[in-house]
Design an enzyme around this catalytic site. Structure first.
Site, PDB file in Angstrom:
ATOM      1  CG  ASP A 176     132.130  83.311  59.548  1.00  5.99           C
ATOM      2  OD1 ASP A 176     131.568  83.240  58.455  1.00  5.99           O
ATOM      3  OD2 ASP A 176     131.524  83.465  60.630  1.00  5.99           O
TER       4      ASP A 176
ATOM      5  CD  GLU B 171     131.622  86.199  55.623  1.00  4.94           C
ATOM      6  OE1 GLU B 171     131.886  86.463  56.806  1.00  4.94           O
ATOM      7  OE2 GLU B 171     130.496  85.871  55.247  1.00  4.94           O
TER       8      GLU B 171
HETATM    9  O1  LIG Z   1     127.490  87.448  59.080  1.00  6.57           O
HETATM   10  P1  LIG Z   1     127.841  87.149  57.665  1.00  6.57           P
HETATM   11  O2  LIG Z   1     126.755  87.547  56.733  1.00  6.57           O
HETATM   12  O3  LIG Z   1     129.132  87.771  57.262  1.00  6.57           O
HETATM   13  O4  LIG Z   1     127.956  85.551  57.528  1.00  6.57           O
HETATM   14  C1  LIG Z   1     128.986  84.681  57.965  1.00  6.57           C
HETATM   15  O5  LIG Z   1     129.003  84.427  59.329  1.00  6.57           O
HETATM   16  C2  LIG Z   1     127.780  83.872  59.871  1.00  6.57           C
HETATM   17  C3  LIG Z   1     128.037  83.579  61.333  1.00  6.57           C
HETATM   18  O6  LIG Z   1     129.114  82.722  61.423  1.00  6.57           O
HETATM   19  C4  LIG Z   1     127.340  82.634  59.119  1.00  6.57           C
HETATM   20  O7  LIG Z   1     126.011  82.388  59.504  1.00  6.57           O
HETATM   21  C5  LIG Z   1     125.581  81.050  59.486  1.00  6.57           C
HETATM   22  O8  LIG Z   1     125.975  80.441  60.720  1.00  6.57           O
HETATM   23  C6  LIG Z   1     125.349  80.968  61.878  1.00  6.57           C
HETATM   24  C7  LIG Z   1     125.916  80.216  63.050  1.00  6.57           C
HETATM   25  O9  LIG Z   1     125.644  78.877  62.910  1.00  6.57           O
HETATM   26  C8  LIG Z   1     123.839  80.793  61.752  1.00  6.57           C
HETATM   27  O10 LIG Z   1     123.196  81.322  62.889  1.00  6.57           O
HETATM   28  C9  LIG Z   1     123.351  81.543  60.513  1.00  6.57           C
HETATM   29  O11 LIG Z   1     121.961  81.341  60.356  1.00  6.57           O
HETATM   30  C10 LIG Z   1     124.092  81.019  59.292  1.00  6.57           C
HETATM   31  O12 LIG Z   1     123.730  81.794  58.173  1.00  6.57           O
HETATM   32  C11 LIG Z   1     127.347  82.900  57.636  1.00  6.57           C
HETATM   33  O13 LIG Z   1     126.968  81.781  56.890  1.00  6.57           O
HETATM   34  C12 LIG Z   1     128.760  83.361  57.270  1.00  6.57           C
HETATM   35  O14 LIG Z   1     128.926  83.503  55.886  1.00  6.57           O
END
Ligand SMILES: O=P(O)(O)O[C@H]1O[C@H](CO)[C@@H](O[C@H]2O[C@H](CO)[C@@H](O)[C@H](O)[C@H]2O)[C@H](O)[C@H]1O
Length: 674
Positions: free
Chosen positions: A383, A412
């Site tokens: 992530d 990612e």
């Molecule tokens: O930041 P990205 O768009 O690359 O997304 C990735 O990382 C995010 C953070 O880990 C993740 O976000 C999800 O989890 C968060 C923490 O719980 C939360 O606050 C966000 O609302 C939620 O979308 C995302 O899914 C991941 O793909």
């Protein structure tokens, strides 16, 4: 230092040879270089390969017919590990001699006039014979004897020395002089799944179905195991789970990303850690290690690999927050800042500060990764790697590979190209890409050609959707848009991925202009009734299954280094071919990019790009419909989305002698990198 001969622009090489290029076992790896010398004497080049055990062998490099400075060869690594290669240039004295005597003979020179050439040729043959083993040596001995036989006519003597048979032996055992070594370059070879794989993402917690009142029930490892049967039946190779750990209760997010959770809200799985444990713990409702391992065994029985999420961040109630406050950045007011990926805000997590106490942070993360590796996990989807230091990733991946070279890391990294490719160079096996946002014909062509350009560095995993990305084309394109995107992703790259719900044409965004799903599974349980949709003919599952089957049967779709676009006089129809240089398998994909209307046009086939002669007539087999067509250089195509969005055409296999040239990407003069 300037060496005897010029050896420039050696490819592949990465970051000035400080990092290895990428390949997988069984992949055709093209190597090229500019090799040059003064004057008119012949120069040749060899590709010298050293495998991970130190065994060395060499391959004769081909010169391009009209640009002799451009040389290339391909090799196919057959083992994992660090390979090395070098391009050597050498004076090809035999070729120089051949060239001279051929021209003199053609000019009508006499035996007397060519006496020195004959004597020189005999000396060269003696040297070549001395270094050539039997039985090939005998070919050279016969040629030398004829050359040295004054009873024979001049032409016969010379032709004996330049025959194809002699050339073949000299190619295998070249007579080299003034050998000049090029730079040593590294290639890190991974297992094939790093390049050829299809991914399916599902949330284990959503596999529990509904209770009698129709309320979603939290999934367990047992219900997840059952869900895997369908995933395997669709032909996927890897199933990826978002984080499976305890979820923070402090600042837990509510449904649809609301900042205050209500009673019963399950929270985002990326908000890792609670009093129940952190990154090495299981979410209590899923089940523990024993149940997890049973699910893993079932996955392996189905031929599925399980990929876990490595999300390096912590909910405020993660054990790290109390046990290792030095893992985080403490603000002036004593609080810890939450994470952001502007404009997105992640109020429920703390980002790790990798520079506060690197040794401790690095070791702890390595410990966590190895916990999962020891349980049998071999693939991690990482992530947000672009928000962590790249030298950390290089350290972690290298360290894990020391004992487990088969571990695959998918980045990612939806970010700027230098950062994306920087992470790939640092060791990530695969990367997410901007494919989801490439929808027009010209954008798709640029995107795919660029994928090939950077194939030594980065392996793109084309996800059609993710829990964060519901592209507008899926929101407004209807079922055909899903079929179009699946076709493109599954055939353009040997790596593709689907997030659950795609097969049900889920396309409702939370708000106009947003790419977030309505009722996003990131914040609530989303059980799905796949079977009813399938029974009602409202599922993309059969088509996805076919795509995965085509990918397995057509080796052309399993390579990344070659794609050729063919002109169609309609901007809504995209046509591209792929060829496997080993088997000669060739596939042409024709896609209607318009999900609402039938589109038609003439496809002008670039026949040599698929190993055919200009003007050739041949039969093609449409794998989608099982129809056969007679094709030539100009072909009428029509695709109606309510029937089929694409032709996936199997072309005649490329003849063996033409395969290597197709594997090698021609470097244009513009592309020359001094
Ligand atoms: O930041 P990205 O768009 O690359 O997304 C990735 O990382 C995010 C953070 O880990 C993740 O976000 C999800 O989890 C968060 C923490 O719980 C939360 O606050 C966000 O609302 C939620 O979308 C995302 O899914 C991941 O793909």
């Amino acid at each position: 230092m300037v060496a005897r001969f010029g050896i420039d622009d050696v490819r592949p090489q990465v970051s000035g040879r400080t990092l290895p290029a990428k390949a997988v076992v069984g992949e055709v790896v093209p190597v090229s270089a500019l090799v040059w010398r003064e004057g008119h004497d012949a120069i040749a080049a060899s590709l010298v390969i050293t495998d991970p055990n130190g065994e060395q062998y060499s391959i004769h490099m081909q010169q391009e017919p009209y640009r002799p400075d451009y040389t290339h060869a391909v090799f196919v690594p057959d083992a994992q590990g660090l390979w090395r290669y070098r391009v050597d240039a050498w004076s090809d004295v035999m070729a120089t001699w051949r060239n001279a005597v051929t021209k003199k003979l053609e000019a009508g020179q006499t035996t007397e006039e060519m006496a020195n050439d004959i004597a020189h040729g005999i000396h060269l043959f003696e040297a070549a014979i001395a270094q050539t083993p039997a039985p090939d040596r005998e070919v050279l001995e016969r040629a030398a004897a004829a050359l040295d036989n004054p009873a024979l006519p001049l032409a016969e003597r010379i032709l004996a020395g330049i025959s194809d048979e002699v050339l073949e032996v000299l190619n295998a055992f070249p007579l080299r002089e003034l050998v000049t070594h090029g730079p040593i370059c590294d290639i890190y070879v991974e297992r094939r799944d790093a390049l050829v794989n299809s991914w399916y993402e599902l949330f284990p917690r959503s596999t529990g179905g509904w209770d009698d009142e129709g309320n979603p029930v939290h999934g367990t490892w047992a219900t997840t195991a059952k869900a895997l049967d369908r995933v395997a039946a669709m032909g996927f190779d890897t199933v990826y789970f978002p984080p499976i750990h305890p979820i923070g209760e402090i600042n837990r997010k509510g449904k649809d990303n609301t900042l205050v959770a209500e009673e019963g809200d399950v929270g985002s799985p990326w908000a890792i850690g609670s009093r129940d444990g952190g990154h090495d713990a299981f979410h209590p409702q899923l089940g523990g290690e024993k149940e997890f391992c049973a699910m893993l065994d079932h996955a392996h029985e189905l031929g599925l690999e399980v990929a876990l999420d490595l999300a390096l961040q912590a909910a405020p109630d993660h054990p790290w927050a109390s046990e290792h406050p030095d893992f985080f950045t403490i603000l002036e007011d004593g609080t810890i800042a939450y994470a952001e990926n502007p404009p997105k805000k992640y109020q429920d997590i703390y980002p790790i500060n990798f520079d506060n106490n690197p040794e401790k942070v690095y070791e702890e993360i390595y410990r966590v990764v190895m916990y999962w590796v020891d349980l049998g996990i071999r693939t991690f989807r990482v992530d947000n790697p672009h928000t962590k230091p790249v030298n950390f990733w290089h350290w972690l991946i290298t360290r894990v590979h020391e004992t487990h070279p088969d571990v695959i890391f998918l980045a990612e990294a939806f970010t700027r190209p230098p950062v994306m490719y920087g992470l790939s160079k640092a060791g990530f096996s695969q990367s997410y890409t901007h494919f989801t946002w490439k929808v027009s014909k010209s954008d798709l062509i640029d995107f795919a050609e660029h994928m090939v350009d950077v194939a030594d560095v980065s392996r793109p995993n084309l996800f059609v959707n993710t829990p964060d990305i519901l592209h507008a084309s899926l929101q407004y394109g209807g079922p055909a848009a899903f079929a179009i995107r699946a076709t493109l992703a599954a055939t353009m790259s040997p790596l593709w991925g689907v997030y659950s719900g795609f097969e049900l044409f889920e396309g409702e965004a939370v708000a106009e202009g947003s790419e977030e799903y309505n009722h996003s599974e990131k914040y609530e349980l989303r059980p799905r009734d796949f079977q009813t949709a399938l029974d009602n003919g409202q599922s993309l599952e059969p088509y996805i299954t076919s795509l995965n089957r085509f990918r397995k049967a057509q080796s052309a779709l399993q390579q990344l280094r070659q794609i050729r676009f063919h002109h169609v006089d309609n901007d809504q129809i995209l046509a591209y071919s792929k060829v496997d240089a080993i088997s000669g398998n060739a596939v042409l994909v024709v896609v209607n990019l318009d999900p609402w209307n039938a589109q038609e046009g003439t496809l002008y086939l670039d026949a040599p790009a698929v190993g055919l002669e200009y003007g050739a007539q041949f039969a093609v087999h449409d794998l989608v419909t099982d129809a056969y067509y007679d094709w030539g250089s100009e072909n009428y195509v029509r695709l109606a989305p309510e029937v089929n969005v694409a032709h996936i055409l199997k072309l005649p296999d490329v003849a063996p002698q033409k395969r290597e040239a197709l594997a090698f990407r021609q470097i244009s003069d513009h592309d020359y990198r001094p």
